[in-house]
Scaffold this motif. Sequence first.
Motif, PDB file in Angstrom:
ATOM      1  N   PRO A  83      -0.525  -7.088   4.360  1.00 15.27           N
ATOM      2  CA  PRO A  83       0.010  -6.179   3.324  1.00 15.27           C
ATOM      3  C   PRO A  83       1.391  -5.620   3.642  1.00 15.27           C
ATOM      4  N   VAL A  84       1.740  -5.531   4.924  1.00 19.43           N
ATOM      5  CA  VAL A  84       3.073  -5.033   5.285  1.00 19.43           C
ATOM      6  C   VAL A  84       4.141  -5.998   4.779  1.00 19.43           C
ATOM      7  N   LEU A  85       3.925  -7.295   4.981  1.00 18.66           N
ATOM      8  CA  LEU A  85       4.892  -8.288   4.486  1.00 18.66           C
ATOM      9  C   LEU A  85       4.931  -8.313   2.963  1.00 18.66           C
ATOM     10  N   ILE A  86       3.775  -8.179   2.344  1.00 19.87           N
ATOM     11  CA  ILE A  86       3.741  -8.157   0.882  1.00 19.87           C
ATOM     12  C   ILE A  86       4.525  -6.967   0.350  1.00 19.87           C
ATOM     13  N   ARG A  87       4.372  -5.824   1.007  1.00 24.06           N
ATOM     14  CA  ARG A  87       5.095  -4.617   0.579  1.00 24.06           C
ATOM     15  C   ARG A  87       6.602  -4.790   0.734  1.00 24.06           C
ATOM     16  N   VAL A  88       7.022  -5.509   1.783  1.00 24.20           N
ATOM     17  CA  VAL A  88       8.449  -5.702   2.029  1.00 24.20           C
ATOM     18  C   VAL A  88       9.086  -6.583   0.963  1.00 24.20           C
ATOM     19  N   PHE A  89       8.385  -7.650   0.559  1.00 23.54           N
ATOM     20  CA  PHE A  89       8.993  -8.644  -0.329  1.00 23.54           C
ATOM     21  C   PHE A  89       8.643  -8.454  -1.803  1.00 23.54           C
ATOM     22  N   PHE A  90       7.652  -7.650  -2.094  1.00 22.38           N
ATOM     23  CA  PHE A  90       7.248  -7.465  -3.482  1.00 22.38           C
ATOM     24  C   PHE A  90       7.135  -5.977  -3.783  1.00 22.38           C
ATOM     25  N   GLY A  91       7.259  -5.651  -5.046  1.00 28.15           N
ATOM     26  CA  GLY A  91       7.154  -4.255  -5.460  1.00 28.15           C
ATOM     27  C   GLY A  91       6.266  -4.116  -6.686  1.00 28.15           C
ATOM     28  N   GLY A  92       6.569  -3.121  -7.491  1.00 24.66           N
ATOM     29  CA  GLY A  92       5.799  -2.915  -8.707  1.00 24.66           C
ATOM     30  C   GLY A  92       4.364  -2.497  -8.422  1.00 24.66           C
ATOM     31  N   PHE A  93       3.471  -2.928  -9.313  1.00 26.24           N
ATOM     32  CA  PHE A  93       2.070  -2.549  -9.167  1.00 26.24           C
ATOM     33  C   PHE A  93       1.445  -3.180  -7.933  1.00 26.24           C
ATOM     34  N   LEU A  94       2.002  -4.303  -7.484  1.00 20.53           N
ATOM     35  CA  LEU A  94       1.489  -4.943  -6.274  1.00 20.53           C
ATOM     36  C   LEU A  94       1.643  -4.020  -5.069  1.00 20.53           C
TER      37      LEU A  94
ATOM     38  N   ILE B 187      -5.408   4.321  -6.054  1.00 19.19           N
ATOM     39  CA  ILE B 187      -5.433   3.828  -4.674  1.00 19.19           C
ATOM     40  C   ILE B 187      -6.831   3.976  -4.080  1.00 19.19           C
ATOM     41  N   TRP B 188      -7.470   5.133  -4.291  1.00 19.84           N
ATOM     42  CA  TRP B 188      -8.842   5.318  -3.819  1.00 19.84           C
ATOM     43  C   TRP B 188      -9.769   4.283  -4.441  1.00 19.84           C
ATOM     44  N   GLY B 189      -9.634   4.091  -5.756  1.00 18.80           N
ATOM     45  CA  GLY B 189     -10.510   3.155  -6.464  1.00 18.80           C
ATOM     46  C   GLY B 189     -10.347   1.722  -5.985  1.00 18.80           C
ATOM     47  N   ILE B 190      -9.095   1.286  -5.789  1.00 16.68           N
ATOM     48  CA  ILE B 190      -8.842  -0.071  -5.321  1.00 16.68           C
ATOM     49  C   ILE B 190      -9.467  -0.280  -3.947  1.00 16.68           C
ATOM     50  N   ASN B 191      -9.312   0.704  -3.070  1.00 14.80           N
ATOM     51  CA  ASN B 191      -9.856   0.565  -1.732  1.00 14.80           C
ATOM     52  C   ASN B 191     -11.381   0.493  -1.759  1.00 14.80           C
ATOM     53  N   LEU B 192     -12.016   1.302  -2.574  1.00 18.33           N
ATOM     54  CA  LEU B 192     -13.478   1.269  -2.676  1.00 18.33           C
ATOM     55  C   LEU B 192     -13.963  -0.074  -3.220  1.00 18.33           C
ATOM     56  N   LEU B 193     -13.222  -0.643  -4.167  1.00 17.53           N
ATOM     57  CA  LEU B 193     -13.571  -1.969  -4.692  1.00 17.53           C
ATOM     58  C   LEU B 193     -13.440  -3.036  -3.614  1.00 17.53           C
ATOM     59  N   VAL B 194     -12.402  -2.921  -2.783  1.00 18.20           N
ATOM     60  CA  VAL B 194     -12.220  -3.868  -1.684  1.00 18.20           C
ATOM     61  C   VAL B 194     -13.385  -3.778  -0.707  1.00 18.20           C
ATOM     62  N   VAL B 195     -13.803  -2.555  -0.369  1.00 16.26           N
ATOM     63  CA  VAL B 195     -14.918  -2.364   0.554  1.00 16.26           C
ATOM     64  C   VAL B 195     -16.193  -2.975  -0.014  1.00 16.26           C
ATOM     65  N   ALA B 196     -16.512  -2.644  -1.273  1.00 17.31           N
ATOM     66  CA  ALA B 196     -17.735  -3.152  -1.891  1.00 17.31           C
ATOM     67  C   ALA B 196     -17.698  -4.674  -2.015  1.00 17.31           C
ATOM     68  N   GLY B 197     -16.557  -5.209  -2.455  1.00 12.55           N
ATOM     69  CA  GLY B 197     -16.438  -6.652  -2.625  1.00 12.55           C
ATOM     70  C   GLY B 197     -16.567  -7.404  -1.318  1.00 12.55           C
TER      71      GLY B 197
ATOM     72  N   ILE C 174      -1.259  -1.742  -4.927  1.00 13.54           N
ATOM     73  CA  ILE C 174      -2.455  -2.408  -4.402  1.00 13.54           C
ATOM     74  C   ILE C 174      -2.424  -2.458  -2.884  1.00 13.54           C
ATOM     75  N   VAL C 175      -1.286  -2.851  -2.307  1.00 19.45           N
ATOM     76  CA  VAL C 175      -1.219  -2.944  -0.851  1.00 19.45           C
ATOM     77  C   VAL C 175      -1.265  -1.563  -0.207  1.00 19.45           C
ATOM     78  N   ASN C 176      -0.839  -0.520  -0.920  1.00 22.35           N
ATOM     79  CA  ASN C 176      -0.955   0.835  -0.389  1.00 22.35           C
ATOM     80  C   ASN C 176      -2.408   1.237  -0.178  1.00 22.35           C
ATOM     81  N   ALA C 177      -3.319   0.557  -0.866  1.00 22.11           N
ATOM     82  CA  ALA C 177      -4.740   0.848  -0.722  1.00 22.11           C
ATOM     83  C   ALA C 177      -5.385   0.080   0.422  1.00 22.11           C
ATOM     84  N   MET C 178      -4.599  -0.727   1.134  1.00 23.68           N
ATOM     85  CA  MET C 178      -5.133  -1.499   2.241  1.00 23.68           C
ATOM     86  C   MET C 178      -5.171  -0.651   3.523  1.00 23.68           C
ATOM     87  N   PRO C 179      -6.041  -1.010   4.469  1.00 25.58           N
ATOM     88  CA  PRO C 179      -6.237  -0.196   5.675  1.00 25.58           C
ATOM     89  C   PRO C 179      -4.976   0.098   6.468  1.00 25.58           C
TER      90      PRO C 179
END
Length: 208
Positions: free
Chosen positions: A143-154, A183-193, A157-162
């Motif tokens: 997610p660190v690399l994704i945050r560096v090269f991409f922005g917007g709503f993505l 951000i809380w919701g995305i992280n909870l979905l990641v955990v459950a999934g 999403i990566v802000n919700a990563m560990p």
Amino acid sequence: MLQFGLILGSIMIICVISTIFAEESQTKMLSLIFSTKEGRRKDITAKVLASFTFTCFIFLCIVLSNLILCWMVYGLEGAENISALVLSDCRMQPILFFKYLIVLISLNFQAVLSLNAITMCVSAYQESSFGAVIVAGVCWGMPVLIRVFFGGFLAVIVNAMPVFLIMTGTVNDIYYNYMSEIIWGINLLVVAGCLVKGIITYKEKQLA
């Protein structure tokens, strides 16, 4: 200090939890475990509970050690006077220290729990402990690399990563930002999934 401790704790979680499912495949123990009644019924539950217990223990040790060090060096008096100027990069809006602290610890705890779930899912897919550690480490840092090269709503999403939920800057953004619920919701979905997918994948090995 807390952030550094959480990074070390995350590495420990990856190294230990990565083996929880993958090691059974590596050592060819799956057929033996699944041939017993208790193995079929309780193996997965025991592994999941053990992994979360280990993660909670690591997190508790990190938080308590930081609290003790802070008390020994700075003391705990005057906490109610700490403002956003000290806590969050020169924002002039005063904040309640203990409210900020609860948000900080809650997000950090969610970070290690979600990392635990992701690592278990990776472990269920891998056939060796070494491969599971490498893949889980990549999933944690990607997610660190994704945050560096991409922005917007993505970026949300990566802000919700560990890896981001243990960073003070992200905590500050979440504290003041209306996107915190997302951000809380995305992280909870990641955990459950990850938990569901990991358990299903491991059960499929039982039927293979």
